[in-house]
Motif scaffolding. Sequence first.
Motif: not given
Length: 332
Positions: A130-132, A142, A70-71, A135, A138-139, A52
């Motif tokens: 990675s979030k980049e 989460s 974000g990872d 994505p 990550n979504y 986070h």
Amino acid sequence: MAKTKRVVTEYRSYYLPMQFPVLLLSGDYWKISDIPSGSLHFHNCLEIGLCHSDSGTLEINAEKQSFHAGDVTILPRNVPHTTYSTPGTRSHWSYLFLDPRELFRNLLPASWKNYDLSTDGFPGFRYIFSKEDFPHINYLVSYIIHELEEQNPCYQISARSLLCSLYIELYRIESLGGVNPGTAKPGSPEILALQDRKKEGEIAENSLVISPALEYIEKNYMQQFTIEYLAELCHWSPTHFRRVFHDIMGTSPLDYVNNTRILKSCILLRSTEHSILDISEMVGFHSVSSFNRYFAKLMQMSPREYRKQMQQSEKKAENQSILEFAGWMRPE
């Protein structure tokens, strides 16, 4: 000559409920120190972590990889690792532990043999997303954490569906050597390199030296086999195997086998009406007296007491779910 410093490896076993084999660890408590522990650890199940805040290092044996806010990290069972934050920070995490084979039983293709996403089944295994670049990973992670924290009506059904979607995405990515299938193009260097590795028969090496024995025990715990045979699987002498096994697992091979059998018996005690005698034989014990003795040693109660407690707790949980669902459906 100075002795080489021995890396200590700790085995961590997490109890996962049979009906919903998922464990969430989240909240302000889960902040990682910036001081390396000096030891590695590994789990009995798949670990999914979400960072986070802040950054740091994920160490897998001698390999170090950087993580950032974000990872998402993916650690299959039996992979030794440790995590520490950038100096002066304490990265904040949430962790999911799950058993994909039980969670997705009858949902995934039978051809998918590598349910645990073990590293020896995927060339170029990716541990950090990675979030980049990913994505959607990550979504999904989460939202799964959100569902498990809020526990709204039917949250387990929702979380199981989201976890299945996440798992399928991870399986696709690892099958492509850690490349995002949404961005990889046919003929790209990544895809061509992956094809070359497959042609050459390159297979990622399992980082845990006793994994052949652990895998054999997991699949054949109900059978009778010797410690000498487990040692042969690892290409060691029985004496050396026992010493290394105890150093890594913190217990003897025989005790680990019996502990595995007891944990498998817990599933049968909760999910079937088989007699205790039958269950003791089904998990590999020669006599019910030995089974009762090992069970009491590990679980601090008899098999009969355990079955009674589980029936009572599951009945209570079922009644609570019915009440919550009825309240959710009741019109204002």
